[in-house]
Design a protein around this motif. Structure first.
Motif, PDB file in Angstrom:
ATOM      1  N   VAL A  62       0.847  -1.190   0.000  1.00 47.96           N
ATOM      2  CA  VAL A  62       0.000   0.000   0.000  1.00 47.96           C
ATOM      3  C   VAL A  62       0.881   1.238   0.000  1.00 47.96           C
ATOM      4  CG1 VAL A  62      -1.866   1.222   1.176  1.00 47.96           C
ATOM      5  CG2 VAL A  62      -1.716  -1.261   1.361  1.00 47.96           C
ATOM      6  N   SER A  63       0.680   2.111  -0.974  1.00 50.20           N
ATOM      7  CA  SER A  63       1.384   3.396  -1.021  1.00 50.20           C
ATOM      8  C   SER A  63       0.612   4.376  -0.156  1.00 50.20           C
ATOM      9  CB  SER A  63       1.474   3.901  -2.455  1.00 50.20           C
ATOM     10  OG  SER A  63       2.204   2.994  -3.245  1.00 50.20           O
ATOM     11  N   ILE A  64       1.342   5.060   0.734  1.00 45.88           N
ATOM     12  CA  ILE A  64       0.679   5.922   1.720  1.00 45.88           C
ATOM     13  C   ILE A  64       1.322   7.303   1.785  1.00 45.88           C
ATOM     14  CG2 ILE A  64      -0.024   3.992   3.181  1.00 45.88           C
ATOM     15  CD1 ILE A  64       2.335   4.841   5.072  1.00 45.88           C
ATOM     16  N   ASN A  65       0.566   8.228   2.347  1.00 48.51           N
ATOM     17  CA  ASN A  65       1.062   9.544   2.743  1.00 48.51           C
ATOM     18  C   ASN A  65       0.731   9.709   4.220  1.00 48.51           C
ATOM     19  OD1 ASN A  65       1.956  10.380   0.182  1.00 48.51           O
ATOM     20  ND2 ASN A  65      -0.104  11.033  -0.369  1.00 48.51           N
ATOM     21  N   LEU A  66       1.668  10.255   4.984  1.00 47.87           N
ATOM     22  CA  LEU A  66       1.398  10.596   6.384  1.00 47.87           C
ATOM     23  C   LEU A  66       0.838  12.010   6.419  1.00 47.87           C
ATOM     24  CD1 LEU A  66       4.614   9.276   8.153  1.00 47.87           C
ATOM     25  CD2 LEU A  66       2.360   8.205   8.056  1.00 47.87           C
ATOM     26  N   ARG A  67      -0.239  12.188   7.158  1.00 44.37           N
ATOM     27  CA  ARG A  67      -0.870  13.498   7.281  1.00 44.37           C
ATOM     28  C   ARG A  67      -0.909  13.882   8.760  1.00 44.37           C
ATOM     29  NH1 ARG A  67      -0.200  15.031   2.482  1.00 44.37           N
ATOM     30  NH2 ARG A  67      -1.492  14.107   0.892  1.00 44.37           N
ATOM     31  N   GLY A  68      -0.724  15.162   9.048  1.00 46.45           N
ATOM     32  CA  GLY A  68      -0.799  15.665  10.410  1.00 46.45           C
ATOM     33  C   GLY A  68      -1.545  16.975  10.429  1.00 46.45           C
ATOM     34  N   ARG A  69      -2.247  17.201  11.531  1.00 46.39           N
ATOM     35  CA  ARG A  69      -2.942  18.481  11.628  1.00 46.39           C
ATOM     36  C   ARG A  69      -2.955  18.969  13.067  1.00 46.39           C
ATOM     37  NH1 ARG A  69      -8.583  18.175  12.998  1.00 46.39           N
ATOM     38  NH2 ARG A  69      -9.234  16.014  13.228  1.00 46.39           N
ATOM     39  N   GLU A  70      -3.129  20.248  13.187  1.00 43.68           N
ATOM     40  CA  GLU A  70      -3.170  20.902  14.487  1.00 43.68           C
ATOM     41  C   GLU A  70      -4.606  21.323  14.772  1.00 43.68           C
ATOM     42  OE1 GLU A  70      -0.056  23.945  15.805  1.00 43.68           O
ATOM     43  OE2 GLU A  70      -1.730  25.177  15.102  1.00 43.68           O
ATOM     44  N   TRP A  71      -5.029  21.198  16.030  1.00 44.79           N
ATOM     45  CA  TRP A  71      -6.382  21.587  16.424  1.00 44.79           C
ATOM     46  C   TRP A  71      -6.311  22.258  17.785  1.00 44.79           C
ATOM     47  CZ3 TRP A  71      -9.614  19.250  20.360  1.00 44.79           C
ATOM     48  CH2 TRP A  71     -10.944  19.717  20.364  1.00 44.79           C
ATOM     49  N   VAL A  72      -7.008  23.370  17.923  1.00 46.25           N
ATOM     50  CA  VAL A  72      -7.070  24.072  19.203  1.00 46.25           C
ATOM     51  C   VAL A  72      -8.465  23.872  19.769  1.00 46.25           C
ATOM     52  CG1 VAL A  72      -6.840  26.307  20.363  1.00 46.25           C
ATOM     53  CG2 VAL A  72      -5.400  25.779  18.379  1.00 46.25           C
ATOM     54  N   ASN A  73      -8.538  23.269  20.957  1.00 51.51           N
ATOM     55  CA  ASN A  73      -9.847  22.985  21.572  1.00 51.51           C
ATOM     56  C   ASN A  73     -10.431  24.259  22.192  1.00 51.51           C
ATOM     57  OD1 ASN A  73      -8.692  23.342  24.125  1.00 51.51           O
ATOM     58  ND2 ASN A  73      -8.625  21.157  24.596  1.00 51.51           N
ATOM     59  N   PRO A  74     -11.690  24.210  22.632  1.00 57.41           N
ATOM     60  CA  PRO A  74     -12.330  25.408  23.196  1.00 57.41           C
ATOM     61  C   PRO A  74     -11.608  25.993  24.411  1.00 57.41           C
ATOM     62  CG  PRO A  74     -13.978  23.755  22.673  1.00 57.41           C
ATOM     63  CD  PRO A  74     -12.639  23.116  22.472  1.00 57.41           C
TER      64      PRO A  74
END
Length: 125
Positions: free
Chosen positions: A60-72
């Motif tokens: 399986v060819s993959i990409n790693l993804r990351g994201r930032e989230w600020v909670n309330p």
């Protein structure tokens, strides 16, 4: 990047919103300590999993993804995901052996019959 292993689970397609769908695949790696890697296929890539089933050896060819989230409360959190974009079946050891018949050792390393020591060549060694 690539993940090699056997398909453990292929989940049904999930319609997350009116414009977003995903499908999850779990691949078990073949290592000393096997890992169960969950890989998401999204949008038009969901359909490429239709030709696979549990037990298939795959790459399986993959990409790693990351994201930032600020909670309330103002705390910053980070999330990672693994997105698949291509999958292909791998040939098992048994079928690879059947595809290529063994070459007898006598044929693979037959001695030269026309070798003459006195013939001169232009090799410097």
């Amino acid at each position: 990047m690539e993940v090699l292993g056997k398909v453990k689970v292929i989940n049904a397609e999930q319609q997350v919103s009116a414009s977003f769908k995903k499908r999850e695949l779990v691949v078990t790696t073949d290592e000393q300590y096997p890992q169960h890697i969950m890989i998401e296929f999204t949008q038009d890539k969901c359909d490429i999993l239709n030709n696979y089933s549990a037990g298939d050896a795959v790459k399986v060819s993959i990409n790693l993804r990351g994201r930032e989230w600020v909670n309330p409360q103002g705390e910053t959190k980070y999330f990672n995901s693994i997105q698949g974009w291509r999958i292909e079946k791998m040939q098992s050891d048994a079928s690879a052996a059947q595809a290529m018949p063994p070459v007898p050792a006598a044929e693979a390393f037959a001695p030269a019959t026309n070798f003459k020591e006195e013939e001169h060549d232009d090799l410097p060694f």
